[in-house]
Design an enzyme around this catalytic site. Structure first.
Site, PDB file in Angstrom:
ATOM      1  CE  LYS A 175      -1.481 -84.198   4.727  1.00  0.00           C
ATOM      2  NZ  LYS A 175      -0.980 -83.877   3.514  1.00  0.00           N
ATOM      3  CD  GLU A 190       2.394 -84.114   2.109  1.00  0.00           C
ATOM      4  OE1 GLU A 190       2.864 -83.182   2.083  1.00  0.00           O
ATOM      5  OE2 GLU A 190       1.339 -84.703   2.499  1.00  0.00           O
ATOM      6  CG  ASP A 207       4.259 -78.496   0.049  1.00  0.00           C
ATOM      7  OD1 ASP A 207       3.575 -77.594  -0.578  1.00  0.00           O
ATOM      8  OD2 ASP A 207       4.121 -79.641   0.238  1.00  0.00           O
ATOM      9  CG  ASP A 233      -0.919 -84.817  -2.399  1.00  0.00           C
ATOM     10  OD1 ASP A 233      -1.150 -84.602  -1.366  1.00  0.00           O
ATOM     11  OD2 ASP A 233      -0.709 -83.778  -3.243  1.00  0.00           O
TER      12      ASP A 233
END
Ligand code: ADP
Ligand code: MG
Length: 627
Positions: A88, A185, A207, A25
């Site tokens: 990211k 994800e 999330d 992850d």
């Protein structure tokens, strides 16, 4: 006589030897690596028994030149300009497309292709920075197993586009990691909960992390997840809860004289937010109904007790924003909330009871929370990696939510026309129109191929079939629509229809049958390495096809209407045809194009004369009233 064990060079003599495959992850604020051991997925700890690796790289310019993880995080307060957090957000993005880029604590450069970061050791690309994080996790896994890594499944947000996915793959390659597959994800989180074991269902994955909120709606059909909708807010997360609580606590503690948190000194602000975060996290623990927030500040110390209800009120607006995004995603997926079979919670902030309660109330069912919400994505990726590496002993169902290699059709000259690009989510349907090459052509051979290369010879042949019974027409008149449909099983069906006459043909193909992920990786690697050569080869083949088409068209015109030319005119055209014939197999695209163009120019007067005759003929036999 004892049997000798024989094995192919480079292959293990023991077919059951385990291959080390992990799930990674690669998160905005932290990253994890997990693996399946003894049938159970678990996150791998570092030497201090911590599973979380802060996604932070600090360029120190000393020693090895960089620090990664907790060590880098510790330097953030004193050296923010060289401490790269949240990289990211830059992956596969140009500077102009990075949200709130001017508020990052380091300088982002407007480099072509992808933004990069200015550091004291020079500019660094997001790919290089991410590779440092990935390599750290790779070493952690290799140390833990005392063996080389076979490969990894890496997770990416469902909304990542091709450039962002490619950047992630490039980072993995730079870190020496063989990417078995990128998966979304939310898909990974659903796998961690074993939802792929059901035959079908509709799921929401909620999330809520530190700085971002993502909601995804997934549909499972026979082991395959399809992303129906994604949504969320890239500027909403646990940090906002900290700020809201800090604001509330200041007012409670200091009354009317309370300064706004934004006006505090940087040190005070950092201390206050940290205290708020601690208080917030304490309030999430089972059975806790109140917690204290205490923090020394220049403007007077804050020491207040916060009850769960007060916290819920102070952060109500934020919670409502998450619910709004969920409703929007449901609308986008054209689903009622009652259709959702399960809700998966991901991200540290979903530990907050206010969030769990709000989500439960919205969906009318309690969300799934028994797995650690920080780890659930990595755990799902590990389960998938274990299957892809061939370690899985149960049902060999391979979950395939994207197409690993492009699917296309062979066109004239052995070129590939891509119809379904790789990484398309399935199921999917795409179509493209083609036409005939020769006058009076009544059949068409269709060759279905798989791969990323431009030439059929470099791709994998999947199937061939024919479309017959096309009524004779001039070249280029027939309209043949070729449709590719990939169902949720990854089964490909190809249909071809000549739309003017309605004749049709179809074939069923299983595209990735027999292709190991290793082979897929090789084919992809090949395509990157040879992209330039492919462009050249493609130009040559296209020039040859044009030349061939020009020769055929001219010859068919000469056969029909050659009598329009006098011998001298005819000789000129014949000479040009001969020139094209002589050069059409050469490897020089420019040369072939030149002679083809010359032939076209030389036949222009002839074409004009033919057109005049055509008009005369069409008119002949009709009476004047009809014209
Ligand atoms: P990201 O996905 O952005 O990398 P995480 O999933 O790690 O982030 O979530 C980090 C957030 O989770 C932080 O805001 C942190 O305060 C919050 N968090 C972690 N544990 C708890 C808890 N027990 N209660 C409330 N919030 C928590
Ligand atoms: Mg996260």
């Amino acid at each position: 006589m004892a049997l000798l064990q024989i094995s192919e060079p480079g292959q293990s003599p023991d077919p059951h030897q385990r291959r080390i495959a992990v799930g990674i992850d690669l998160g905005t604020t932290h990253s994890l690596v997990a693996s399946v051991r003894n049938g159970i997925a678990e996150c791998l700890p570092d030497e201090h028994d911590r599973v979380i690796l802060p996604s932070v790289v600090r360029y120190t310019g000393e020693g090895s030149g960089r620090q990664i993880g907790f060590e880098a995080l510790a330097g953030q307060a004193t050296d923010a300009a060289n401490t790269i957090v949240s990289v990211k957000r830059l992956m596969g993005r140009v500077r102009a497309d990075v949200h709130d880029v001017d508020n990052l604590p380091y300088a982002v450069l407007d480099t072509p292709g992808m933004a990069s970061v200015e550091t004291r050791v020079g500019p660094k690309t997001p790919v290089e920075i991410s590779a440092e994080i990935l390599a750290t996790l790779r070493f952690r896994a290799e140390d833990s197993f005392d063996d080389d890594l076979f490969g990894a499944v890496i997770t990416v947000p469902a909304y990542f586009d091709d450039a962002q996915r490619q950047a992630t793959k490039d980072a993995a390659q730079l870190a020496g990691i063989n990417v078995l597959r990128l998966i979304n994800e939310p898909t990974a989180a659903a796998i961690a909960y074993g939802l792929d074991q059901a035959s079908e269902g509709l799921y929401a994955v909620f999330d809520l992390g530190g700085g971002t909120f993502d909601i995804s709606i997934l549909r499972l059909t026979e082991g395959v997840f399809e992303v129906l909708a994604t949504g969320g807010d890239s500027a909403l997360g646990g940090d906002d809860y900290d700020r809201a609580l800090a604001h509330f606590a200041l007012q409670q503690g200091l009354g009317d004289h309370a300064p706004a948190p934004e006006t505090l000194s940087n040190a005070d602000k950092a201390n206050l937010y940290a205290a708020a975060r601690k208080c917030k996290e304490a309030l999430s623990a089972d059975g806790v109904t109140e917690a204290t927030l205490s923090c020394p500040l220049d403007s007077g110390d804050v020491h207040v007790t916060i009850g769960r209800d007060a916290f819920a009120q102070a952060t109500e607006a934020l919670t409502q924003r998450t619910l709004q995004a969920v409703r929007r995603a449901l609308r986008d997926a054209e689903l009622d909330k009652s259709a959702i079979d399960g809700v998966v919670m991901v991200g540290g902030s979903t530990r907050m009871p206010v969030i769990r309660d709000a989500v439960a109330a919205l969906f009318g069912q309690p969300p799934l929370t028994n797995l650690n919400p920080d780890e659930v994505v990595a755990l799902g990726a590990a389960i998938q990696a274990n299957q892809l590496a061939g370690n899985h002993t149960g049902d060999a169902l391979l979950l395939l939510d994207v197409i690993p290699l492009s699917l296309g059709i062979e066109t004239m000259g052995g070129l590939v026309e891509r119809i379904v690009p790789r990484n398309s989510t399935i199921p999917t349907a795409r179509a493209q129109d083609f036409t005939t090459f020769k006058d009076g052509q009544t059949a068409l051979a269709l060759h279905v191929v798989q791969g990323e290369r431009d030439l059929v010879a470099d791709c994998r042949s999947l199937a061939r079939f024919e479309l017959r019974g096309i009524p004779p027409m001039a070249a280029g008149v027939a309209r043949i629509r070729v449709s590719f449909t990939v169902d949720a099983d990854g089964m490909l069906q190809v249909d071809a229809v000549e739309t003017l006459s309605g004749v049709q043909a179809h074939i069923d193909v299983k595209p990735s049958y027999g292709l190991s992920d290793d082979q897929i990786a090789d084919m992809l690697r090949d395509s990157y390495a040879t992209a330039e050569a492919d462009i050249k080869a493609r130009a040559v083949v296209e020039a040859r096809v044009d030349a061939e088409r020009m020769i055929l068209a001219t010859q068919s015109a000469l056969n029909a209407d050659g009598d329009l030319l006098n011998p001298a005119e005819r000789a000129v055209i014949d000479e040009h045809i001969a020139a094209v014939v002589a050069l059409k197999s050469s490897d020089d695209a420019a040369q072939i194009e030149a002679v083809t163009k010359a032939l076209a120019a030389a036949t222009e007067p002839f074409a004009a004369a033919r057109m005049n005759r055509g008009i005369t003929q069409a008119l002949a036999g009709k009476n004047l009233n009809a014209v």
